[in-house]
Design a protein around this motif. Structure first.
Motif, PDB file in Angstrom:
ATOM      1  N   VAL A 199      -7.587  -0.984   5.215  1.00  0.00           N
ATOM      2  CA  VAL A 199      -7.894  -0.013   4.173  1.00  0.00           C
ATOM      3  C   VAL A 199      -9.408   0.184   4.161  1.00  0.00           C
ATOM      4  CG1 VAL A 199      -7.773   0.521   1.712  1.00  0.00           C
ATOM      5  CG2 VAL A 199      -5.938  -0.774   2.791  1.00  0.00           C
ATOM      6  N   GLN A 215      -5.834   2.927  -5.708  1.00  0.00           N
ATOM      7  CA  GLN A 215      -5.451   1.779  -6.517  1.00  0.00           C
ATOM      8  C   GLN A 215      -6.593   1.460  -7.463  1.00  0.00           C
ATOM      9  OE1 GLN A 215      -4.662  -1.873  -4.418  1.00  0.00           O
ATOM     10  NE2 GLN A 215      -3.563  -2.744  -6.133  1.00  0.00           N
ATOM     11  N   GLY A 258       0.824  -1.211   0.000  1.00  0.00           N
ATOM     12  CA  GLY A 258       0.000   0.000   0.000  1.00  0.00           C
ATOM     13  C   GLY A 258       0.849   1.247   0.000  1.00  0.00           C
ATOM     14  N   CYS A 259       1.993   1.219   0.694  1.00  0.00           N
ATOM     15  CA  CYS A 259       2.860   2.396   0.731  1.00  0.00           C
ATOM     16  C   CYS A 259       3.336   2.761  -0.668  1.00  0.00           C
ATOM     17  CB  CYS A 259       4.079   2.152   1.627  1.00  0.00           C
ATOM     18  SG  CYS A 259       3.696   2.085   3.371  1.00  0.00           S
ATOM     19  N   VAL A 319      -5.732   4.327   4.408  1.00  0.00           N
ATOM     20  CA  VAL A 319      -5.032   3.238   5.087  1.00  0.00           C
ATOM     21  C   VAL A 319      -4.779   3.670   6.524  1.00  0.00           C
ATOM     22  CG1 VAL A 319      -2.890   1.903   5.218  1.00  0.00           C
ATOM     23  CG2 VAL A 319      -3.886   2.422   2.998  1.00  0.00           C
ATOM     24  N   MET A 361       0.719   4.928  -2.750  1.00  0.00           N
ATOM     25  CA  MET A 361       0.343   6.281  -2.366  1.00  0.00           C
ATOM     26  C   MET A 361       0.775   7.258  -3.444  1.00  0.00           C
ATOM     27  SD  MET A 361       1.346   8.197   1.079  1.00  0.00           S
ATOM     28  CE  MET A 361       1.495   9.949   1.062  1.00  0.00           C
ATOM     29  N   TYR A 421      -5.015   6.383   0.082  1.00  0.00           N
ATOM     30  CA  TYR A 421      -4.825   5.145  -0.676  1.00  0.00           C
ATOM     31  C   TYR A 421      -5.526   5.305  -2.019  1.00  0.00           C
ATOM     32  CZ  TYR A 421      -5.863   0.264  -1.978  1.00  0.00           C
ATOM     33  OH  TYR A 421      -5.986  -0.919  -2.629  1.00  0.00           O
ATOM     34  N   THR A 441     -12.299   1.725   1.911  1.00  0.00           N
ATOM     35  CA  THR A 441     -12.491   2.163   0.522  1.00  0.00           C
ATOM     36  C   THR A 441     -13.971   2.423   0.242  1.00  0.00           C
ATOM     37  OG1 THR A 441     -12.694  -0.122  -0.217  1.00  0.00           O
ATOM     38  CG2 THR A 441     -10.492   0.864  -0.324  1.00  0.00           C
TER      39      THR A 441
END
Length: 182
Positions: free
Chosen positions: A152, A99, A34-35, A106, A38, A97, A154
């Motif tokens: 997370v 994607q 996840g980092c 997050v 970003m 976050y 979302t």
């Protein structure tokens, strides 16, 4: 006799690895992935949480000792105990976050709270969990799977995510007072 004792020791080590080390490793891998996702700024930067940020498990049916909660913009009534299951002290920090066009937030947890949060999420899959600032629900989501180390949240448009991120990381004067009063 020695072979059975050695086998038992290996079994204990294996159970320990499966129950403790493996979930922690998976949490770290998911968090580090996840980092990298970003956008903008330092990918490892976490923003401290609002001191009055907390999470509560909610139900759709009334229960003994429960209070009513209403999510802004949602006519449905939820019920929950006044107990805060995750507190700001359990959170290391938050970050944005993104994607596959999905916007989210997050949260990374302190290691000392990891077992508590893992057990909480495993026992409440499919139930609602409210993101609260003090006693006000700002977002109610369904727990999709067990989590530890990080989670997370979302299901937002970019403006919704930014508004929620601001509430979760900003300490307004009244929020700081109510956290200190506890």
């Amino acid at each position: 006799m020695r072979a059975i004792e050695a086998s038992g020791a290996r079994g204990r080590v294996h159970r320990l690895a499966c129950k403790v080390l493996l979930p922690t490793l998976i949490g770290l891998l998911l968090t580090s992935t996840g980092c990298q996702l970003m956008t903008g700024g330092d990918a490892t930067a976490l923003i401290p949480p609002n001191p009055d940020l907390n999470f509560r498990i909610l139900h759709t049916e009334p229960c003994t000792g429960c209070r009513e909660f209403h999510e802004p913009g949602n006519p449905m009534t939820f019920y929950g105990l006044p107990r805060r299951v995750i507190r700001a002290e359990d959170i290391v920090g938050l970050r944005r976050y993104e994607q596959h066009g999905e916007e989210g937030i997050v949260l990374r947890f302190v290691p000392a709270a990891d077992a508590k949060i893992r057990n909480l999420s495993q026992g409440n899959i499919g139930k609602q969990m409210a993101v609260m600032i003090g006693d006000e629900p700002v977002r109610i989501s369904t727990i999709q799977s067990a989590f530890s180390g990080a989670m997370v949240i979302t299901g937002y448009t970019l403006p919704q995510r930014e508004a929620l991120f601001q509430r979760m990381t900003s300490a307004a004067a009244k929020d700081a007072k109510s956290a200190a009063a506890e």
